[in-house]
Design a protein around this motif. Structure first.
Motif, PDB file in Angstrom:
ATOM      1  N   ALA A 621       0.831  -1.206   0.000  1.00 26.33           N
ATOM      2  CA  ALA A 621       0.000   0.000   0.000  1.00 26.33           C
ATOM      3  C   ALA A 621       0.864   1.254   0.000  1.00 26.33           C
ATOM      4  N   MET A 622       1.922   1.257   0.795  1.00 27.43           N
ATOM      5  CA  MET A 622       2.797   2.425   0.834  1.00 27.43           C
ATOM      6  C   MET A 622       3.553   2.585  -0.474  1.00 27.43           C
ATOM      7  N   GLY A 623       3.833   1.488  -1.161  1.00 29.49           N
ATOM      8  CA  GLY A 623       4.442   1.596  -2.482  1.00 29.49           C
ATOM      9  C   GLY A 623       3.551   2.355  -3.452  1.00 29.49           C
ATOM     10  N   LEU A 624       2.244   2.066  -3.405  1.00 33.10           N
ATOM     11  CA  LEU A 624       1.306   2.811  -4.245  1.00 33.10           C
ATOM     12  C   LEU A 624       1.265   4.279  -3.839  1.00 33.10           C
ATOM     13  N   LEU A 625       1.181   4.549  -2.550  1.00 32.74           N
ATOM     14  CA  LEU A 625       1.129   5.933  -2.072  1.00 32.74           C
ATOM     15  C   LEU A 625       2.388   6.691  -2.467  1.00 32.74           C
ATOM     16  N   ALA A 626       3.526   5.979  -2.530  1.00 36.76           N
ATOM     17  CA  ALA A 626       4.803   6.613  -2.866  1.00 36.76           C
ATOM     18  C   ALA A 626       4.996   6.817  -4.357  1.00 36.76           C
ATOM     19  N   GLY A 627       4.085   6.285  -5.179  1.00 35.61           N
ATOM     20  CA  GLY A 627       4.230   6.412  -6.622  1.00 35.61           C
ATOM     21  C   GLY A 627       5.050   5.314  -7.257  1.00 35.61           C
ATOM     22  N   ALA A 628       5.390   4.273  -6.488  1.00 39.61           N
ATOM     23  CA  ALA A 628       6.209   3.181  -7.006  1.00 39.61           C
ATOM     24  C   ALA A 628       5.388   2.026  -7.557  1.00 39.61           C
ATOM     25  N   GLY A 629       4.073   2.140  -7.499  1.00 35.58           N
ATOM     26  CA  GLY A 629       3.235   1.049  -7.973  1.00 35.58           C
ATOM     27  C   GLY A 629       3.080  -0.036  -6.919  1.00 35.58           C
ATOM     28  N   TRP A 630       2.350  -1.047  -7.271  1.00 35.26           N
ATOM     29  CA  TRP A 630       2.064  -2.149  -6.346  1.00 35.26           C
ATOM     30  C   TRP A 630       3.267  -3.080  -6.269  1.00 35.26           C
ATOM     31  N   HIS A 631       3.718  -3.369  -5.065  1.00 36.20           N
ATOM     32  CA  HIS A 631       4.931  -4.170  -4.873  1.00 36.20           C
ATOM     33  C   HIS A 631       4.552  -5.585  -4.462  1.00 36.20           C
ATOM     34  N   GLU A 632       4.805  -6.541  -5.337  1.00 37.15           N
ATOM     35  CA  GLU A 632       4.630  -7.955  -5.006  1.00 37.15           C
ATOM     36  C   GLU A 632       5.916  -8.483  -4.389  1.00 37.15           C
ATOM     37  N   PRO A 633       5.853  -9.077  -3.199  1.00 33.63           N
ATOM     38  CA  PRO A 633       7.090  -9.612  -2.616  1.00 33.63           C
ATOM     39  C   PRO A 633       7.678 -10.712  -3.484  1.00 33.63           C
ATOM     40  N   GLN A 634       8.972 -10.688  -3.657  1.00 36.14           N
ATOM     41  CA  GLN A 634       9.656 -11.674  -4.493  1.00 36.14           C
ATOM     42  C   GLN A 634       9.979 -12.916  -3.658  1.00 36.14           C
ATOM     43  N   GLY A 635       9.419 -14.039  -4.042  1.00 38.40           N
ATOM     44  CA  GLY A 635       9.662 -15.282  -3.315  1.00 38.40           C
ATOM     45  C   GLY A 635       9.904 -16.438  -4.263  1.00 38.40           C
ATOM     46  N   PHE A 636      10.122 -17.614  -3.695  1.00 36.05           N
ATOM     47  CA  PHE A 636      10.372 -18.807  -4.503  1.00 36.05           C
ATOM     48  C   PHE A 636      10.051 -20.031  -3.658  1.00 36.05           C
ATOM     49  N   ASP A 637       9.886 -21.153  -4.329  1.00 31.15           N
ATOM     50  CA  ASP A 637       9.538 -22.399  -3.643  1.00 31.15           C
ATOM     51  C   ASP A 637      10.795 -23.122  -3.189  1.00 31.15           C
ATOM     52  N   LEU A 638      10.692 -23.668  -1.974  1.00 32.71           N
ATOM     53  CA  LEU A 638      11.779 -24.465  -1.397  1.00 32.71           C
ATOM     54  C   LEU A 638      11.193 -25.726  -0.767  1.00 32.71           C
ATOM     55  N   PRO A 639      11.971 -26.780  -0.684  1.00 36.11           N
ATOM     56  CA  PRO A 639      11.513 -27.926   0.107  1.00 36.11           C
ATOM     57  C   PRO A 639      11.523 -27.581   1.591  1.00 36.11           C
ATOM     58  N   ALA A 640      10.495 -28.013   2.306  1.00 33.88           N
ATOM     59  CA  ALA A 640      10.398 -27.724   3.739  1.00 33.88           C
ATOM     60  C   ALA A 640      11.410 -28.552   4.518  1.00 33.88           C
ATOM     61  N   ALA A 641      11.892 -27.965   5.597  1.00 37.19           N
ATOM     62  CA  ALA A 641      12.739 -28.692   6.548  1.00 37.19           C
ATOM     63  C   ALA A 641      11.992 -28.854   7.862  1.00 37.19           C
ATOM     64  N   PHE A 642      10.650 -28.881   7.811  1.00 36.04           N
ATOM     65  CA  PHE A 642       9.835 -28.942   9.031  1.00 36.04           C
ATOM     66  C   PHE A 642       8.555 -29.702   8.727  1.00 36.04           C
ATOM     67  N   SER A 643       7.820 -30.008   9.778  1.00 37.80           N
ATOM     68  CA  SER A 643       6.520 -30.668   9.658  1.00 37.80           C
ATOM     69  C   SER A 643       5.458 -29.783  10.294  1.00 37.80           C
ATOM     70  N   LYS A 644       4.261 -29.747   9.689  1.00 38.12           N
ATOM     71  CA  LYS A 644       3.165 -28.954  10.242  1.00 38.12           C
ATOM     72  C   LYS A 644       1.860 -29.385   9.599  1.00 38.12           C
ATOM     73  N   THR A 645       0.811 -29.448  10.414  1.00 33.36           N
ATOM     74  CA  THR A 645      -0.540 -29.668   9.924  1.00 33.36           C
ATOM     75  C   THR A 645      -1.325 -28.382  10.129  1.00 33.36           C
ATOM     76  N   LYS A 646      -1.889 -27.845   9.069  1.00 37.78           N
ATOM     77  CA  LYS A 646      -2.573 -26.551   9.110  1.00 37.78           C
ATOM     78  C   LYS A 646      -4.056 -26.734   8.842  1.00 37.78           C
ATOM     79  N   LYS A 647      -4.893 -26.063   9.677  1.00 40.94           N
ATOM     80  CA  LYS A 647      -6.338 -26.091   9.468  1.00 40.94           C
ATOM     81  C   LYS A 647      -6.725 -25.077   8.386  1.00 40.94           C
ATOM     82  N   PRO A 648      -7.875 -25.271   7.757  1.00 37.11           N
ATOM     83  CA  PRO A 648      -8.318 -24.296   6.755  1.00 37.11           C
ATOM     84  C   PRO A 648      -8.846 -23.024   7.418  1.00 37.11           C
TER      85      PRO A 648
END
Length: 708
Positions: A621-648
């Motif tokens: 949101a602040m990127g838009l307010l600053a005139g820089a446009g909408w900023h999508e965070p840059q990420g990538f997929d990795l194999p997990a090194a952990f276990s977790k069960t997540k509810k919907p």
């Protein structure tokens, strides 16, 4: 220094209420203080009632603060010579003000200006003048001609000032293009009431002595800076808003001597236009500020949720922010040396080709390829050489060669260069084997960038490489956004500063240093508004300061609906508050709203939730307010090194880091574990639905650097 601490400029209107949406041909107010345009930006006032109330508040606040105020209004303060005496019995312009104020009837939807003008005409001009222009198409007004046909004016058509000011209009015209008569009839009564209410603090120029008066009313005319206004309007926005902003700052920045010279006038009956005869200085001051133009404010409903919305998915919340926000920072220009890290305000095109002319890519020998024969080559060598910055003065004849160095402009007659390592050379000739292709080892003009080509796009945060490209293509200055100014507030009686001695129940403020640091990393300017106790008046004062000095306010704590949640209470009272219950973990409802047109992000008080909500919601949101446009965070997929069960039901963000190509997460998901923020180097984003993660399962990893 200027004799005024503050300058306000009012673009007036003689018509009815113009509606809630800002538009042209309405009332606009611009304010400059200490030579700088003030936040909020030029204010749209939909009718004269609202304008009068706003001016009352402005005068009161400036008097309370001890600031001397000049207010300029863009309509004539007086009529041509003889009118005042004929109307009131006295050659006193202020008597005309009093006379009109006693007789004008005005409401947002109707007024009696045409009827009163007709009555004046019948009394003074036999029903044929001085006023003309009946703007009521369905109703004839006795004594008021619709046009100048059969019109007779017993007074001069124009004041002395209007005979000098090119393009000005007569004050007798009430309707049609350029009419200012309605502005006069509807404006002078307002000024008379303000003058009476704040007497003796108000002096009207040039009819009264100015010495000692803390508030000065003066007649102005924005057309005096028409060039600067046109240039500003060409870049977008509403002309009326630009001209009050530009003229306020122009007058506020003029040297004291220039302003005093403008006020040195003896036109006690007709009045005068301030700045008339000084257009060049005003235009220069306005043009300088004209490179610093602010977009319109956000709408009051920009954070409103659709009817019936309860829990909002993350993607829906982000889409709402993306659709409803726009830049709020001004545009300016700056030399390359001050542009690093700034946001580009407009697309930039190359002024010059790169390379500007054909040149050599190597040290070697240049010649015309078409003159080569078959087999081994033996070419006569011309005396001299071509070097970078030292071109060869002459033409290379066909069948001859010339010594050329890397970067040298290719002289006439050269289109190919052979490496010096591939040549046997003497002082008079060179020899080399066949096989070199046409154009070898050369760069054609514009092969990198052509003149007029867009080289940098609006919204880009400028890098050192961008500055190199701009410089290489002939650009010395760039159009930039002003840096977004982010004010940060921590709320709560329980907070103390690091280093202080805590009482029972008190904790050190962790959020403010974190949020200030994040805003600085994003490239924004920061304003530390400190720790605010659970006191509504103190928080209100902090909000007021943030709205004056910053473009966006970040708060932490106090954003829910409890007894001590003063952030949401104040935003609700201001009528511009929305509680966004977002399906995200960690996080609580976000309090989003506007305070004096300045967006406020009410973040959770928990540091972990505050960080996540800042990165996921406030950062783009602040990127838009600053005139820089909408900023999508840059990420990538990795194999997990952990276990977790997540509810919907909720999207989850886990503190994480990458080790040996795998994403590992902090062992505790407790939102009070601040140590996990320091341990982490990013976040793992888990989807809204149910998920079962085991070691090796691909997960989305968002490094903190991807949010910058």
């Amino acid at each position: 220094m200027t004799p005024f601490d503050s300058v306000a400029i009012v673009d007036w209107s003689g018509g009815n209420d113009t509606g809630a949406r800002p538009r042209r041909d309405a009332i606009w107010l611009g304010l400059a203080r200490a030579g700088e345009a003030q936040r909020p930006p030029p204010r749209y006032l939909r009718n004269r009632l609202e304008a009068e109330e706003t001016l009352e508040t402005l005068i009161e606040s400036e008097r309370t603060a001890g600031r001397r105020l000049l207010i300029g209004f863009d309509f004539p303060f007086g009529f041509p010579a003889g009118f005042a005496a004929a109307l009131t019995g006295r050659a006193d312009t202020l008597a005309v003000w009093h006379w009109l104020e006693a007789r004008i009837e005005d409401s947002p939807r109707a007024n009696n200006r045409f009827a009163l003008a007709g009555a004046i005409n019948r009394a003074l001009g036999g029903g044929r003048g001085p006023f003309w222009g009946n703007g009521r198409p369905a109703l004839d007004v006795p004594g008021l001609p619709r046009t100048k046909a059969d019109y007779a004016n017993p007074f001069p058509e124009r004041r002395a000032a209007e005979r000098i000011a090119r393009g000005s209009f007569t004050c007798w015209q009430l309707a049609g293009a350029g009419a200012v008569g309605s502005q006069v009839l509807m404006g002078l009564p307002v000024l008379e009431r303000l003058r009476r209410r704040f007497a003796p603090d108000v002096a009207v120029w040039p009819f009264q002595p100015l010495a000692g008066a803390p508030v000065i009313f003066a007649e102005i005319w924005p057309t005096l800076i028409d060039g600067a206004v046109k240039r500003a309007t060409a870049r977008g926005g509403i002309r009326d808003a630009h001209q009050v902003d530009l003229l306020a700052v122009a007058l506020a920045r003029l040297p004291r001597g220039d302003l005093i010279a403008m006020l040195d006038c003896d036109a006690a009956e007709e009045g005068w236009i301030m700045g008339l005869g000084h257009e060049k200085k005003l235009e220069q001051a306005a043009a300088q500020h004209g490179t610093d133009l602010r977009p319109p404010p956000l709408r009051d409903d920009c954070f409103a949720l659709p009817a019936g919305v309860d829990w909002t998915p993350v993607d829906d919340a982000l889409a709402l922010l993306r659709d409803r926000l726009h830049p709020v920072v001004a545009t300016t220009s700056a030399p390359l040396g001050k542009a690093l890290g700034r946001i580009l305000a407009q697309d930039v095109t190359a002024r010059r080709a790169n390379p500007p002319q054909p040149n050599s890519a190597v040290d070697g020998y240049g010649f015309a390829h078409s003159a080569l024969g078959g087999g081994d080559q033996l070419l006569p060598l011309l005396p001299g050489r071509a070097a970078a910055g030292v071109p060869f003065d002459g033409t290379v004849p066909a069948g001859h060669a010339l010594r050329v160095l890397t970067g040298a402009a290719l002289p006439e007659g050269v289109d190919t260069v052979i490496l010096q390592e591939d040549v046997t050379a003497s002082d008079t000739q060179i020899a080399f084997r066949p096989g070199i292709r046409p154009g070898a080892n050369t760069r054609r003009a514009g092969e990198d960038v052509e003149p007029g080509q867009t080289i940098l796009a609006a919204g880009r945060r400028l890098t050192p490489a961008d500055l190199a490209l701009a410089s290489a293509t002939g650009l010395a200055d760039l159009p930039l956004r002003q840096r977004l100014r982010v004010a940060v507030i921590s709320t709560g009686d329980e907070l103390i500063e690091p280093g202080d001695t805590p009482a029972p129940g008190q904790i050190f403020d962790a959020n403010r240093p974190m949020l200030l640091g994040l805003a600085a990393e994003f490239g924004f300017e920061t304003l530390d508004l400190g720790r605010i106790p659970d006191n509504r008046d103190t928080l209100r004062a902090a909000f007021d300061r943030g709205a004056r000095e910053a473009d966006v306010i970040l708060t932490s704590g106090g954003a829910s609906a409890g007894d001590e949640d003063h952030v949401s209470a104040l935003l609700n009272a201001a009528g511009a508050m929305a509680e966004w219950r977002i399906a995200v973990k960690p996080g609580r409802p976000l309090a989003l709203g506007l305070w004096n047109d300045t967006p406020v992000f009410g973040l959770p008080g928990n540091p972990v939730a505050a960080l996540v909500c800042t990165l996921i919601f406030a950062r783009p949101a602040m990127g838009l307010l600053a005139g820089a446009g909408w900023h999508e965070p840059q990420g990538f997929d990795l194999p997990a090194a952990f276990s977790k069960t997540k509810k919907p039901g909720r999207r989850e963000y886990l503190r994480a880091r990458m080790r040996d190509g795998r994403a590992e997460v902090f062992p505790s998901e407790g939102s009070g574990r601040i140590s996990g923020l320091s341990w982490a180097e990013g976040l793992v984003e888990l989807p809204d639905g149910a998920a079962r993660i085991t070691p090796g399962t691909p997960v989305r990893y968002l490094p903190f650097s991807g949010f910058l």
